[in-house]
Design an enzyme around this catalytic site. Structure first.
Site, mmCIF file in Angstrom:
data_model
loop_
_atom_site.group_PDB
_atom_site.id
_atom_site.type_symbol
_atom_site.label_atom_id
_atom_site.label_comp_id
_atom_site.label_asym_id
_atom_site.label_seq_id
_atom_site.Cartn_x
_atom_site.Cartn_y
_atom_site.Cartn_z
ATOM 1 N N PHE A 188 43.208 31.569 28.492
ATOM 2 C CA PHE A 188 42.180 32.127 29.142
ATOM 3 C C PHE A 188 40.826 32.368 28.406
ATOM 4 O O PHE A 188 39.899 31.928 28.456
ATOM 5 C CB PHE A 188 42.830 33.185 30.030
ATOM 6 C CG PHE A 188 41.908 34.122 30.835
ATOM 7 C CD1 PHE A 188 40.913 33.426 31.508
ATOM 8 C CD2 PHE A 188 42.429 35.278 30.981
ATOM 9 C CE1 PHE A 188 40.128 34.615 32.358
ATOM 10 C CE2 PHE A 188 41.438 36.309 31.896
ATOM 11 C CZ PHE A 188 40.242 35.803 32.276
ATOM 12 N N SER A 245 45.477 44.808 22.571
ATOM 13 C CA SER A 245 45.784 44.843 24.114
ATOM 14 C C SER A 245 45.710 46.376 24.434
ATOM 15 O O SER A 245 46.096 47.354 23.590
ATOM 16 C CB SER A 245 46.996 44.391 24.416
ATOM 17 O OG SER A 245 47.613 44.677 25.826
ATOM 18 N N TYR A 247 55.977 43.843 24.339
ATOM 19 C CA TYR A 247 54.803 43.136 24.340
ATOM 20 C C TYR A 247 53.753 44.197 23.709
ATOM 21 O O TYR A 247 53.076 43.803 22.726
ATOM 22 C CB TYR A 247 54.259 42.634 25.550
ATOM 23 C CG TYR A 247 52.639 42.256 25.557
ATOM 24 C CD1 TYR A 247 52.409 41.261 25.269
ATOM 25 C CD2 TYR A 247 51.743 43.262 26.339
ATOM 26 C CE1 TYR A 247 51.000 40.897 25.332
ATOM 27 C CE2 TYR A 247 50.458 42.928 26.080
ATOM 28 C CZ TYR A 247 49.956 41.629 25.609
ATOM 29 O OH TYR A 247 48.830 41.465 25.663
ATOM 30 N N VAL A 278 41.538 41.748 31.879
ATOM 31 C CA VAL A 278 40.651 40.718 31.891
ATOM 32 C C VAL A 278 40.575 39.930 33.135
ATOM 33 O O VAL A 278 41.838 39.573 33.383
ATOM 34 C CB VAL A 278 40.559 40.066 30.647
ATOM 35 C CG1 VAL A 278 39.336 38.785 30.493
ATOM 36 C CG2 VAL A 278 40.430 41.096 29.630
ATOM 37 N N LYS A 307 48.186 31.054 33.940
ATOM 38 C CA LYS A 307 49.003 32.314 33.789
ATOM 39 C C LYS A 307 49.977 32.724 34.797
ATOM 40 O O LYS A 307 50.630 33.521 34.617
ATOM 41 C CB LYS A 307 47.861 33.406 33.501
ATOM 42 C CG LYS A 307 47.122 33.422 32.375
ATOM 43 C CD LYS A 307 46.053 34.378 32.067
ATOM 44 C CE LYS A 307 46.599 35.848 31.861
ATOM 45 N NZ LYS A 307 47.353 35.848 30.567
ATOM 46 N N GLU A 358 52.248 49.990 47.896
ATOM 47 C CA GLU A 358 52.025 51.385 48.355
ATOM 48 C C GLU A 358 52.091 52.464 47.343
ATOM 49 O O GLU A 358 51.923 52.138 46.113
ATOM 50 C CB GLU A 358 53.219 51.551 49.343
ATOM 51 C CG GLU A 358 53.295 50.652 50.284
ATOM 52 C CD GLU A 358 54.577 51.042 51.244
ATOM 53 O OE1 GLU A 358 55.656 51.920 50.489
ATOM 54 O OE2 GLU A 358 54.739 50.670 52.406
#
Length: 328
Positions: free
Chosen positions: A10, A117, A141, A171, A179, A203
């Site tokens: 990406f 990130s 991650y 992003v 993805k 919600e």
């Protein structure tokens, strides 16, 4: 030569597009095309060569690139699935691989930009400033990204060349089709409306009303601009946020998508918040831009309504990919 890891992904393919627009096509794209649909991201772009990620990593360690003239490495290749629970796999991909490339670049004084990130801020309850007291990993991650950032911090003062870690916030934009479930909400909402004639959001949860969980949504074109700003300023180094500095609720994105289709707001529906995400979900993100602006970035960021509309037009025209005509 310029190396873009994750160059068929990406953000990586958008960086390649930006390089083409700067007149550069001496680009080595490094990626893993096991997910073969990613080939669509680079077929409209000009590059010099392609190399498999594993082959590239081994070649770097074996010294195959020691005498190559490399201007800059944009390291965007990583496992970006926040729901991946295999810690060994995650650390191999997001830490060991990045660490090896960092040392390769530092030893040869090659400019090195890598993808960090905003997940490194955890729930965000301590803020979103590039400081250890704000950082907390909620999954492996985020841990892999934070571990790399902290590793880099140990070397910053002694480095003679540039290394920049960019903490990407949410992003979105063209070339993210591959993805799947990890693609942006703008992409998900667009395709959901095409399929079902409606858009769904969660919600209320964590003190937020229906669809009012917020994110710092940043358009991929702006992410490329930030990367190129640092490339143009090799004297800068460190860890920086890459976000707009503004938080928008998911409702804003949904309404922008509905507006694109000329659909009424009552086509927006709310579904129960998934149990599996409770305690692992960022209900609010907003980049602190102080550090980025303090080093001179003045490229600005595209407004969310404008960016979502532009993105929807690309999705209408090509399904979300750049054609060669678009790229040049």
């Amino acid at each position: 030569m310029i190396i873009v890891t994750g160059g068929a992904g990406f953000i990586g393919s958008n960086i390649v597009k930006g390089l083409n627009e700067r007149g550069r096509d001496d680009i080595l794209v490094v990626d893993n095309l096991t997910n073969m649909v990613k080939f669509k991201n680079i077929q409209g772009l000009k590059v010099m060569d392609y190399m498999d990620k594993i082959d590239f990593g081994e070649a770097v360690l074996d010294g195959a690139f020691d005498h190559e003239k490399i201007d800059v490495i944009f390291h965007e290749g990583a496992c970006s699935d926040t729901m991946e629970y295999n810690g060994k796999y995650m650390m191999e991909n997001n830490f060991e691989y990045t660490k090896n490339l960092f040392h390769f670049a530092a030893d040869r004084k090659i400019q090195f930009m890598y993808a960090s990130s905003a997940s490194t801020y955890g729930s965000g309850k301590h803020g979103f400033t590039e400081k250890p007291e704000c950082e907390e990993a909620l999954n492996v991650y985020a841990f892999s990204k934070l571990f790399m950032d902290n590793y880099i911090r140990r070397y910053l003062d002694g480095l003679e060349s540039q290394v920049v870690g960019l903490r990407y916030f949410n992003v979105y934009g063209p070339q993210e089709n591959h993805k799947g479930k990890m693609a942006s909400m703008a992409f998900q909402m667009y395709n959901q409306f095409r399929k079902e004639g409606r858009v769904k959001l969660f919600e209320g949860y964590d003190g937020y009303g229906p669809g009012e969980q917020t994110r710092d949504f940043v358009y991929v074109k702006d992410v490329v601009k930030v990367n190129f700003f640092f490339w143009d300023h090799p004297e800068l180094k460190g860890i920086y946020n890459c976000g707009t500095g503004h938080a928008h609720p998911f409702n804003t994105v949904a309404k922008a998508v509905l507006k694109h289709f000329g659909a009424p707001v009552d086509k927006l529906e709310y579904v129960p918040f998934p149990e599996v995400l409770k305690g692992k979900y960022q209900s609010y993100t907003q980049a602190d831009e102080t550090a980025l602006l303090s080093v001179g970035y003045d490229g600005g960021f595209t407004g969310i309504e404008e960016a979502v509309e532009e993105y929807c037009q690309v999705l209408d025209k090509t399904g979300g990919y750049y054609t060669r005509q678009d790229s040049l």
